[in-house]
Design an enzyme around this catalytic site. Structure first.
Site, PDB file in Angstrom:
ATOM      1  N   HIS A 211      39.792  48.523 138.059  1.00 49.38           N
ATOM      2  CA  HIS A 211      39.130  46.502 139.222  1.00 49.38           C
ATOM      3  C   HIS A 211      39.880  45.322 138.232  1.00 49.38           C
ATOM      4  O   HIS A 211      38.693  45.656 137.150  1.00 49.38           O
ATOM      5  CB  HIS A 211      38.036  47.144 140.245  1.00 49.38           C
ATOM      6  N   ASP A 213      37.814  42.865 138.556  1.00 46.35           N
ATOM      7  CA  ASP A 213      36.877  41.818 139.273  1.00 46.35           C
ATOM      8  C   ASP A 213      35.227  42.280 138.476  1.00 46.35           C
ATOM      9  O   ASP A 213      35.238  43.534 137.776  1.00 46.35           O
ATOM     10  CB  ASP A 213      36.141  41.806 140.474  1.00 46.35           C
ATOM     11  N   GLU A 280      35.711  45.489 143.455  1.00 46.43           N
ATOM     12  CA  GLU A 280      35.110  46.712 143.454  1.00 46.43           C
ATOM     13  C   GLU A 280      32.992  46.857 143.545  1.00 46.43           C
ATOM     14  O   GLU A 280      32.641  47.079 143.760  1.00 46.43           O
ATOM     15  CB  GLU A 280      34.999  47.327 141.871  1.00 46.43           C
ATOM     16  N   HIS A 599      26.622  45.256 133.225  1.00 49.33           N
ATOM     17  CA  HIS A 599      24.970  45.030 134.512  1.00 49.33           C
ATOM     18  C   HIS A 599      24.410  43.627 134.055  1.00 49.33           C
ATOM     19  O   HIS A 599      23.583  43.435 134.740  1.00 49.33           O
ATOM     20  CB  HIS A 599      25.434  45.684 135.070  1.00 49.33           C
TER      21      HIS A 599
END
Length: 629
Positions: A211, A213, A280, A599
């Protein structure tokens, strides 16, 4: 010499009537003081020795080796008599042989043994990953249900980076752009088809997913980044920035592999498809869902042989190196609790304000957790068996308990549930993640909304989670407790009233978001598809991909890398591809000690780990052509 009393007075201290005023009195006072000091010193020495003795006992007790104790000793069973892993356990965590492509050895020499070891090419590949990171493709929760506008028309500014990414990838990989059929799906998703010589109806294709994004970067964290999150800083060893680990690294690695296969003249016998979503991180409803529909319309249910998406990677555990491949995912629901009550001035509050009532509800939910279970169809059991069989440093009692799980299952579950990392592989998790209520300091809040995220265990279901919460909230709504009118709307959009009372102090509504997700089907590990990915991993990841300029490293540095199945507690875009194939595997060819900051701040990946990913996708495409399914 002045008398002592006079000295004290001249220094500004008041004269005490009991102070000595002559030399004889002074000597006597000194003797008394010395005696007292000696007594106090002795007390202090004794006290200090006692403390030292206690400390010595403590440290001796903690550093002296103790005999190993059985954590399952409460069982009326003798684990010493139980079976251990042995030569007759070939069926448990079978390890396919490393798979080496047998055809086109010139490509092995040119790419696998050539370019992928060349310091200059590696730097260029790392720079291309860095370029992709410099394109801001953050995605946000509020975009989940907002459809992109048609190609060539203005869209919301948050998606501007996706158009830039499309332009960049076409320029960065001209051979891929020239020889593969590219389709734009729902404007931003990319679907590439590398047509093989054989018909897809008789030779089902391989689908490689990723993905575009990334998760957002909070503004409050910017000053914590060593290099700005979208700088794509490449220092020769690490590529830094948002998306470098999740998961532009896999997307770029896939296209790098294809580009270099094309440059070497490779022509696939079986079709290879690249499917790149763009949302995603917010569940893929505008990207992967549309990609899946297009593939289903074209290939039909079960029309794909093998699908690979992001997942776990490679790490060391219990003295062994494991490559973990996700074969299923826990289910997923998001729920909201909305509590409405009368407002008023804060100077005359009720016993519990709206927020106070919601706090009691949340506390009650958190106190009523789900029960862990380890069912035979939970991939976590397969993972445990692999780890126990091949991890030499695992607690020997734990090894035997896993080997004889049918005899000690309750105790094993209890033992594993002590650690949250293993507990939630067996248990539905629930986390209250957002709350909002009140608008002014001196006004009673009229509404509070709390959001709950649940990851559903393999033995459970969306319906079970709803039943659990509805039962709990109905009980709380009783007048003897919180006195609330209680309604719910389930994942099928059915609304129901559960409790009403004329004395209600408020109204509570529980709602499950409609795109609730059941636990994923379990992909089999006794098929040619599993042997293909596992054998490719064992071949590629046995090599040391650390290459220093001017220094040739030994090719096979790591013996016996173990491939094991894994249950993923989080979800990926594969949720949308279930109907395409039973062979869905989730794997990132990256090493735990070479990636950081997923993250969070300072996200980065080592160049060597990125190159290992390129090599894996390069070889999986080649090996796929040679396997008989």
């Amino acid at each position: 010499m002045l008398p002592i009393a006079t000295i004290a007075t001249e220094k500004g201290s008041p004269v005490h009537p009991e102070l000595p005023t002559s030399h004889s009195d002074l000597e006597q006072a000194r003797a008394i003081i010395r005696a007292k000091e000696t007594k106090e010193h002795r007390k202090a020495i004794c006290f200090g020795l006692a403390i030292l003795l206690l400390l010595a006992c403590y440290f001796f007790d903690n550093i002296t080796p103790r005999p190993f104790t059985d954590p399952f000793s409460e069982l009326p069973l003798d684990l010493d008599a139980f079976d251990d892993f042995g030569n007759d356990d070939d069926a448990i965590c079978r390890q396919p042989a490393p798979r080496v492509p047998q055809q086109n050895q010139n490509i092995t020499e040119r790419n696998y043994d050539g370019l992928f070891r060349d310091p200059e090419w590696r730097k260029e590949a790392g720079e291309r990953l860095a370029q992709s990171v410099r394109i801001d493709t953050q995605t946000f929760d509020h975009l989940r249900d907002i459809m992109p506008t048609p190609e060539g028309t203005p869209d919301i500014p948050e998606r501007a980076g996706f158009d830039k990414f499309k332009e960049w990838i076409a320029k960065a990989y001209p051979l891929t752009h020239k020889h593969l059929k590219r389709e734009l799906v729902n404007r931003y998703a990319l679907l590439y088809t590398w047509e093989g010589k054989e018909d897809v109806k008789t030779a089902k294709p391989l689908v490689l997913c990723s993905h575009i994004d990334t998760v957002p970067v909070p503004a409050s964290s910017l000053d914590q980044w060593v290099h700005p999150p979208f700088s794509g800083h490449f220092d020769g060893e690490y590529i830094w920035g948002r998306g470098s680990v999740d998961t532009k690294n896999t997307l770029v690695a896939i296209v790098e592999a294809v580009e270099n296969l094309l440059a070497a003249g490779f022509k696939p016998k079986r079709t290879v498809i690249l499917a790149f979503g763009f949302d995603e991180e917010i569940s893929g409803y505008q990207g992967a869902r549309f990609l899946s529909k297009k593939l289903l319309d074209r290939l039909g249910p079960g029309g794909v042989e093998l699908l690979i998406d992001e997942g776990p990677g490679i790490g060391t555990e219990y003295g062994a190196t494991f490559a973990s491949i996700g074969i299923s995912e826990k289910g997923y629901t998001d729920s909201t609790l909305t509590l409405s009550t009368a407002g008023g001035h804060s100077s005359i509050p009720p016993k519990h304000t709206n927020i106070g009532l919601m706090a009691r509800i949340i506390a009650n939910i958190e106190e009523n957790v789900y029960t862990p279970e380890l069912s035979d169809d939970n991939p976590f059991l397969l993972n445990l068996q692999c780890t126990a069989k091949y991890g030499p440093e695992m607690n020997p009692w734990l090894k035997k308990a896993i080997r004889n799980v049918d005899k000690v299952r309750p105790a094993l579950v209890k033992y594993l549930a002590r650690d949250v990392q293993t507990r939630y592989m067996m248990q539905t998790s629930q986390a209250v993640t957002m709350i909002n209520g009140g608008v002014k300091l001196n006004a009673l809040p009229e509404q509070t909304i709390a959001s709950i995220n649940q990851r559903i265990a393999m033995h459970s279901s969306v319906e079970t989670v709803e039943h659990h919460l509805i039962g709990l909230l109905t009980h709380l709504s009783d007048p003897s407790r919180l006195a609330l009118n209680f309604t719910s709307t389930n994942h099928l959009n059915v609304t129901k009233t559960h409790f009403e009372t004329p004395d209600a102090v408020g109204a509570l509504h529980y709602e499950t978001f409609i795109p609730a997700l059941q636990p994923a089907p379990v992909s089999p590990v006794d098929t040619p598809a599993w042997d293909l990915i596992a054998g490719t991993v064992r071949r590629v990841s046995a090599r040391n991909w650390e290459v220093k300029e001017g220094k040739e490293e030994k090719e096979e540095e790591e013996e016996g890398i173990i491939v094991r199945p894994e249950l993923m507690p989080a979800n990926t875009d594969t949720r949308h591809y279930w109907d395409l194939t039973k062979n869905i595997f989730r794997y990132d060819p990256i090493r735990a000690d070479k990636i950081f900051g997923i993250h969070t701040v300072n996200e980065r990946i080592a160049l060597s780990s990125f190159i290992e990913s390129v090599a894996f996708f390069h070889e999986i495409v080649r090996n796929f052509q040679e396997v008989e399914f």
